[in-house]
Design a protein around this motif. Structure first.
Motif, short mmCIF file in Angstrom:
data_model
loop_
_atom_site.label_atom_id
_atom_site.label_comp_id
_atom_site.label_asym_id
_atom_site.label_seq_id
_atom_site.Cartn_x
_atom_site.Cartn_y
_atom_site.Cartn_z
N LEU A 1 0.84 -1.20 0.00
CA LEU A 1 0.00 0.00 0.00
C LEU A 1 0.87 1.25 0.00
O LEU A 1 0.65 2.18 -0.79
N TRP B 1 0.13 -3.19 -8.47
CA TRP B 1 -1.10 -2.86 -7.75
C TRP B 1 -2.33 -3.42 -8.45
O TRP B 1 -3.30 -3.83 -7.81
N ALA C 1 -5.15 -5.23 -6.25
CA ALA C 1 -6.49 -4.66 -6.18
C ALA C 1 -7.53 -5.60 -6.80
O ALA C 1 -8.66 -5.70 -6.31
N LEU D 1 -7.46 3.25 -2.77
CA LEU D 1 -6.33 3.36 -1.83
C LEU D 1 -5.98 4.84 -1.76
O LEU D 1 -5.88 5.50 -2.77
N LEU E 1 -8.69 -0.36 2.79
CA LEU E 1 -9.05 -0.04 1.41
C LEU E 1 -10.53 0.29 1.38
O LEU E 1 -11.33 -0.36 2.07
N SER F 1 -4.71 9.58 -4.21
CA SER F 1 -5.63 8.44 -4.18
C SER F 1 -5.40 7.60 -5.43
O SER F 1 -5.17 8.13 -6.52
#
Length: 369
Positions: free
Chosen positions: A107, A182, A186, A249, A274, A308
């Motif tokens: 993260l 990511w 995700a 995130l 999240l 973000s």
């Protein structure tokens, strides 16, 4: 960047200023870094938008639910988690998940990488600045800059991940490796959430996977730099996502707000969390069981940038007649469809015909009694 006046009519030439700003490739980060104290006219929003930029004081202790996924595979605990996800999706349309399986280090690395891109020297950022919505990689300020009546105080990197994956070399080197990594993390979280959402509707856990809800997706890395006049503009206007589900995130700088019971709630940061939100497509597909709700981001009054990283999940599988709508297995004489069927073209036409707005597509497909 001063406002331009048309010498012939004496009126403000907004489109001229929009083009000059866009051609400068400086973005709002460049404006912020330049030390301006008055924002350009193209970013000033109407009084109605600006009238309620602060949350209601009576709701300072209310926020979206937080759901612990640590026992998601436990037969004893999973039904409770399903109920929590169902309840949050029906009442708030938003929830945060913790213990979702993604290491905190990942993260942090993802946020740091996106921040590094946006904090490159202006001449280096300008090399990536371009507009090509809906494919590949796009780095620009306000995807809807030319469609909206007032621009918002943010810059964004957009990377398409599926079904047509952007070429790695197109993505900025400062965050390339982290963003493609990511995407995998995700998507895994989204797949877990899709199973819970599916079970919450009384369907098999894999039903949403069959509908390819994670096979059409793209990533957006937003940067909300310091704004010298946060009471005259906004970070992103109130809107709903046209997606099935969105995974968000963000760093610790506040600004995200969610509309709940006619009030704006600040979404508090949960360490390692999240944020998940229901999109318009999921509201329609669930025949209104799950709710897509308005949300927005305030202009950033902090000296530190707000970052973000947003993953939007749609679907790729359409019926043979190229239409989509509420799932047939959720309908009955007691629960008739409240939305009509629609085409992919209708969604795209609605999105690209204007700036961000709230539930305009849902309004168009709602069956009027």
């Amino acid at each position: 960047m001063a406002a331009k006046i048309d010498a012939t009519s004496g009126s403000y030439d907004r489109m001229k200023e929009v083009k000059e700003f866009d051609d400068s490739k400086m973005g709002v980060k460049g404006l912020s870094d330049s030390g301006i104290t008055v924002i350009p006219q193209i970013f000033v929003h109407d009084p109605q938008t600006l009238s309620d930029l602060k949350p209601s004081s009576k709701n300072t202790t209310t926020t979206i639910p937080t759901i612990d996924l640590s026992h998601i595979n436990s037969a004893a605990h999973r039904p409770k988690i399903v109920d929590q996800v169902k309840s949050a999706s029906k009442t708030f349309g938003f929830f945060q998940v913790t213990n979702h399986g993604v290491p905190v280090s990942v993260l942090d690395e993802t946020i740091t990488a996106v921040k590094a891109l946006h904090e490159l020297p202006q001449e280096d950022r300008a090399k990536y600045y371009k507009r090509n919505e809906g494919k590949g990689v796009m780095y620009a300020s306000n995807a809807d800059l030319y469609r909206t009546s007032a621009a918002s105080w943010r810059d964004s990197l957009q990377v398409w991940m599926s079904p047509e994956r952007a070429k790695a070399e197109e993505a900025p080197e400062a965050c390339r490796e982290e963003l493609f990594a990511w995407d995998l993390h995700a998507t895994k979280v989204a797949d877990d959430v899709f199973e819970l959402l599916s079970e919450g509707l009384g369907l098999e856990g894999k039903r949403f996977k069959e509908l390819t809800f994670s096979e059409n997706r793209f990533l957006v890395g937003h940067c909300y730099p310091y704004c010298p006049q946060p009471d005259r503009t906004i970070g992103i206007t109130a809107h709903t996502d046209v997606t099935a589900v969105t995974v968000l995130l963000r760093n610790h700088v506040p600004g995200l707000q969610v509309r709940h019971e006619n009030e704006w709630l600040d979404v508090k940061t949960v360490p390692g969390g999240l944020i998940i939100n229901v999109g318009d497509l999921l509201q329609i597909i669930s025949n209104g069981e799950y709710k897509s709700v308005q949300h927005r981001a305030l202009a950033n009054s902090w000296k530190e940038v707000r970052i973000s990283v947003v993953m939007f999940f749609y679907h790729t599988k359409w019926r043979e007649d190229n239409y989509y709508g509420p799932l047939p297995e959720l309908l009955s004489p007691e629960k008739p469809p409240i939305y009509r069927d629609f085409t992919k073209h209708e969604i795209l036409e609605n999105y690209y015909s204007k700036g961000l707005d709230s539930k305009s597509f849902i309004d168009k497909v709602t069956i009027k009694n």
